[in-house]
Design an enzyme around this catalytic site. Sequence first.
Site, PDB file in Angstrom:
ATOM      1  N   ASP A   9       0.848  -1.189   0.000  1.00 53.22           N
ATOM      2  CA  ASP A   9       0.000   0.000   0.000  1.00 53.22           C
ATOM      3  C   ASP A   9       0.885   1.242   0.000  1.00 53.22           C
ATOM      4  O   ASP A   9       1.694   1.419   0.903  1.00 53.22           O
ATOM      5  CB  ASP A   9      -0.889  -0.047   1.251  1.00 53.22           C
ATOM      6  CG  ASP A   9      -1.671   1.236   1.462  1.00 53.22           C
ATOM      7  OD1 ASP A   9      -1.863   1.988   0.477  1.00 53.22           O
ATOM      8  OD2 ASP A   9      -2.079   1.495   2.605  1.00 53.22           O
ATOM      9  N   HIS A  58      -3.844 -17.352  -5.317  1.00 54.70           N
ATOM     10  CA  HIS A  58      -4.719 -16.602  -4.404  1.00 54.70           C
ATOM     11  C   HIS A  58      -5.978 -17.379  -4.009  1.00 54.70           C
ATOM     12  O   HIS A  58      -6.798 -16.865  -3.264  1.00 54.70           O
ATOM     13  CB  HIS A  58      -5.125 -15.297  -5.091  1.00 54.70           C
ATOM     14  CG  HIS A  58      -5.932 -15.540  -6.330  1.00 54.70           C
ATOM     15  ND1 HIS A  58      -5.418 -16.185  -7.446  1.00 54.70           N
ATOM     16  CD2 HIS A  58      -7.223 -15.295  -6.620  1.00 54.70           C
ATOM     17  CE1 HIS A  58      -6.355 -16.296  -8.354  1.00 54.70           C
ATOM     18  NE2 HIS A  58      -7.457 -15.771  -7.881  1.00 54.70           N
ATOM     19  N   ASP A  59      -6.160 -18.570  -4.533  1.00 58.52           N
ATOM     20  CA  ASP A  59      -7.375 -19.355  -4.265  1.00 58.52           C
ATOM     21  C   ASP A  59      -7.151 -20.547  -3.353  1.00 58.52           C
ATOM     22  O   ASP A  59      -8.097 -21.276  -3.063  1.00 58.52           O
ATOM     23  CB  ASP A  59      -7.942 -19.904  -5.592  1.00 58.52           C
ATOM     24  CG  ASP A  59      -8.583 -18.824  -6.431  1.00 58.52           C
ATOM     25  OD1 ASP A  59      -9.102 -17.856  -5.858  1.00 58.52           O
ATOM     26  OD2 ASP A  59      -8.564 -18.961  -7.669  1.00 58.52           O
ATOM     27  N   ASP A  73      -9.227 -16.311 -16.405  1.00 60.38           N
ATOM     28  CA  ASP A  73     -10.028 -16.851 -15.302  1.00 60.38           C
ATOM     29  C   ASP A  73     -11.072 -17.851 -15.805  1.00 60.38           C
ATOM     30  O   ASP A  73     -11.816 -17.554 -16.746  1.00 60.38           O
ATOM     31  CB  ASP A  73     -10.721 -15.673 -14.607  1.00 60.38           C
ATOM     32  CG  ASP A  73     -11.441 -16.058 -13.336  1.00 60.38           C
ATOM     33  OD1 ASP A  73     -10.778 -16.530 -12.409  1.00 60.38           O
ATOM     34  OD2 ASP A  73     -12.672 -15.871 -13.280  1.00 60.38           O
ATOM     35  N   GLU A 112      -7.044 -20.749 -16.887  1.00 67.14           N
ATOM     36  CA  GLU A 112      -7.409 -21.449 -15.652  1.00 67.14           C
ATOM     37  C   GLU A 112      -8.467 -22.476 -16.025  1.00 67.14           C
ATOM     38  O   GLU A 112      -9.589 -22.120 -16.381  1.00 67.14           O
ATOM     39  CB  GLU A 112      -7.949 -20.479 -14.606  1.00 67.14           C
ATOM     40  CG  GLU A 112      -8.096 -21.161 -13.257  1.00 67.14           C
ATOM     41  CD  GLU A 112      -9.102 -20.507 -12.331  1.00 67.14           C
ATOM     42  OE1 GLU A 112      -8.989 -20.694 -11.114  1.00 67.14           O
ATOM     43  OE2 GLU A 112     -10.025 -19.824 -12.809  1.00 67.14           O
ATOM     44  N   ASP A 171      -1.800  -1.203  -3.760  1.00 62.15           N
ATOM     45  CA  ASP A 171      -2.141  -0.432  -4.957  1.00 62.15           C
ATOM     46  C   ASP A 171      -1.032  -0.502  -6.015  1.00 62.15           C
ATOM     47  O   ASP A 171       0.025  -1.100  -5.780  1.00 62.15           O
ATOM     48  CB  ASP A 171      -2.451   1.035  -4.589  1.00 62.15           C
ATOM     49  CG  ASP A 171      -1.390   1.615  -3.661  1.00 62.15           C
ATOM     50  OD1 ASP A 171      -0.195   1.374  -3.931  1.00 62.15           O
ATOM     51  OD2 ASP A 171      -1.748   2.277  -2.662  1.00 62.15           O
ATOM     52  N   ASP A 199      -5.299 -10.194 -15.649  1.00 64.42           N
ATOM     53  CA  ASP A 199      -6.292 -11.248 -15.424  1.00 64.42           C
ATOM     54  C   ASP A 199      -7.470 -10.942 -16.347  1.00 64.42           C
ATOM     55  O   ASP A 199      -7.971  -9.811 -16.372  1.00 64.42           O
ATOM     56  CB  ASP A 199      -6.739 -11.224 -13.959  1.00 64.42           C
ATOM     57  CG  ASP A 199      -6.913 -12.608 -13.365  1.00 64.42           C
ATOM     58  OD1 ASP A 199      -7.710 -13.385 -13.933  1.00 64.42           O
ATOM     59  OD2 ASP A 199      -6.273 -12.905 -12.343  1.00 64.42           O
ATOM     60  N   ASN A 208      -0.361   4.514  -0.192  1.00 62.42           N
ATOM     61  CA  ASN A 208      -0.987   5.766   0.275  1.00 62.42           C
ATOM     62  C   ASN A 208      -1.689   5.664   1.623  1.00 62.42           C
ATOM     63  O   ASN A 208      -2.466   6.551   2.000  1.00 62.42           O
ATOM     64  CB  ASN A 208      -1.958   6.291  -0.793  1.00 62.42           C
ATOM     65  CG  ASN A 208      -3.129   5.343  -1.016  1.00 62.42           C
ATOM     66  OD1 ASN A 208      -3.159   4.253  -0.442  1.00 62.42           O
ATOM     67  ND2 ASN A 208      -4.084   5.753  -1.821  1.00 62.42           N
TER      68      ASN A 208
HETATM   69  C1  GLO Z   1     -10.624 -19.017  -9.447  1.00 59.34           C
HETATM   70  C2  GLO Z   1     -10.509 -17.537  -9.459  1.00 59.34           C
HETATM   71  C3  GLO Z   1     -11.265 -17.020  -8.282  1.00 59.34           C
HETATM   72  C4  GLO Z   1     -12.535 -16.329  -8.634  1.00 59.34           C
HETATM   73  C5  GLO Z   1     -13.391 -17.060  -9.609  1.00 59.34           C
HETATM   74  C6  GLO Z   1     -14.494 -16.198 -10.117  1.00 59.34           C
HETATM   75  O1  GLO Z   1     -11.459 -19.775  -9.741  1.00 59.34           O
HETATM   76  O2  GLO Z   1      -9.189 -17.241  -9.461  1.00 59.34           O
HETATM   77  O3  GLO Z   1     -10.512 -16.213  -7.440  1.00 59.34           O
HETATM   78  O4  GLO Z   1     -13.267 -16.272  -7.468  1.00 59.34           O
HETATM   79  O5  GLO Z   1     -12.689 -17.545 -10.672  1.00 59.34           O
HETATM   80  O6  GLO Z   1     -14.005 -15.262 -11.013  1.00 59.34           O
END
Ligand code: GLO
Length: 559
Positions: free
Chosen positions: A18, A329-330, A196, A253, A26, A95, A20
Amino acid sequence: MWWKESVVYQIYPRSFRDSNGDGIGDLRGITGKLDYLQQLGVDVLWLCPIYDSPNDDGGYDIRDYCAILPEFGTMRDFDDLLADVHARGMKLIMDLVVNHTSDEHPWFQAARSSRDSLFRDYYIWRPGRHGGPPNNWASHFGGSAWTYDETTDEYYLHLFSTRQPDLNWENPRVREDIYAMMRFWLEKGVDGWRMDTINMLSKPPELPDAAPRAGQAYILAEEHFLNGPRLMEYLREMRDRVLSPYDVLTVGETPGVTPELGAAYTHETEGVLSMLFQFEHMGLDSDPTHPTPKWTKVPWALSDLKRITTRWQQALHGQGWNSLYLSNHDVPRLVSRFGDDGAYRVPSAKLLATFLHTLQGTPYVYQGDEIGMTNVQFSRIEEYRDIDALNHYQEQVVERHRDPAEVLRDIHAKGRDNARTPMHWDASPHAGFTTGTPWIGVNPNHTEINVEAALRDPDSIFWYVRDLIRLRRTHRVMVDGRYDLHLPDHPSIYAYTRTDEHQQMLVVLNFSAAPVVVDVPQEVRRPATRLLLANYLAPGHLEPTLELRAFEARVYLTS
Ligand code: GLO
């Protein structure tokens, strides 16, 4: 293909840095850390969504594809970041989230206003059935995949949250508008996309029910929406109409993709994607018989990891191209999931990095993995932010009256917020992530695990990963070499070679905390085999018998 030689670093912008003081990472925060990323040696950055969004699902619900979310900065900040990345000889991918938009996207606003709207057909609408949704499909985030819309007395489809209506790819105007948006970013100079849930774009128009399952009202209808009837056609169209004039990286993905399909999607000449994220190894520690496997946690077996990895390595060699990842991140932090985040955090993180970087394919480093960040355990549900975790808690505790402590255990083990807590830059109260109040709690172990400490310690995970990345740049065999599995039945050793016409690289990994003594198989015993890299001090030459310590990893080279 430049991307075959690349190492990608994934940034979750909200949690990176971050600049700011508003507690939210950001774009300028990212620009400020490019020296650090360059020091690590990665050459491609992948930014999770930075577009204008109501942020129902971490920005994967887009309101305006061509605008930057103000919390992340301005288009000017983006242009500056891109220019700085390029000036350093690095690349930047974005993305692409085009299975769905936000319910606040102007297309959906128009679509829902009237059945006669010119945008009605941008989404998937159906009348109800027997007073309920049109079919029995479940959303990935719990409950039905359909939401009733009073204004027009029909339901719309959403494979994710109710605020993420699915686009109707059957409609050529939808495709044209998406392609135009992609050209906008290409003209700015972006170097590609992570796409995605890209293999969910095509649904069979009749939207058939999923096979019923005892005790489940709604079912994740993967057999219908994954790799659907027109998917290849759409992706070919996108390739020919948008991507082909540009030299870009695309990574799809694609859950539920087999190695055979993967080879077709990423095929050298006929393919539609540079590479893809397959999911087989992400299910290793889940119970597939459970209604929601992703929230279960069972012990995983090295034999399964070997089987899955070997199939993908062999099926794509000379055909398509693999992406290599153990985290994003999932999913939970890799060291907590596949290693040991207690006593052996450092050696096991290095072992997993060795595995990731020495297979054939393009490695993806998720932010914080290079310093061995771990899962987080918040004690109250109020501290979590992820819609998937919050929905799960609501469903299990509030609706089904399960023990809250038990449900929190699921979330500790598998929740997506494990990967989304702020990056640890230093040991200060908010880990150097922000001077304000972070949007989600910082993992308390940042006092010990942080970038500043890692850079100071010559034995840190950071420098080890840097060394792995350097090896890829100097050893062609890491890029092109054929993969062969050795000691296939060993319960704790994973050993493989990478071989090209000049060199052979041997990788030996002890995936357990117990020391192991192992005879080097005859077929890889070659004279003049020297140690290239290891996560403990080890003899410089290959001995016939190896004594490996907890999570010991060794890489040898024969020239
Ligand atoms: C994985 C994505 C996830 C989103 C999803 C909806 O499936 O990286 O973070 O929630 O795709 O866009």
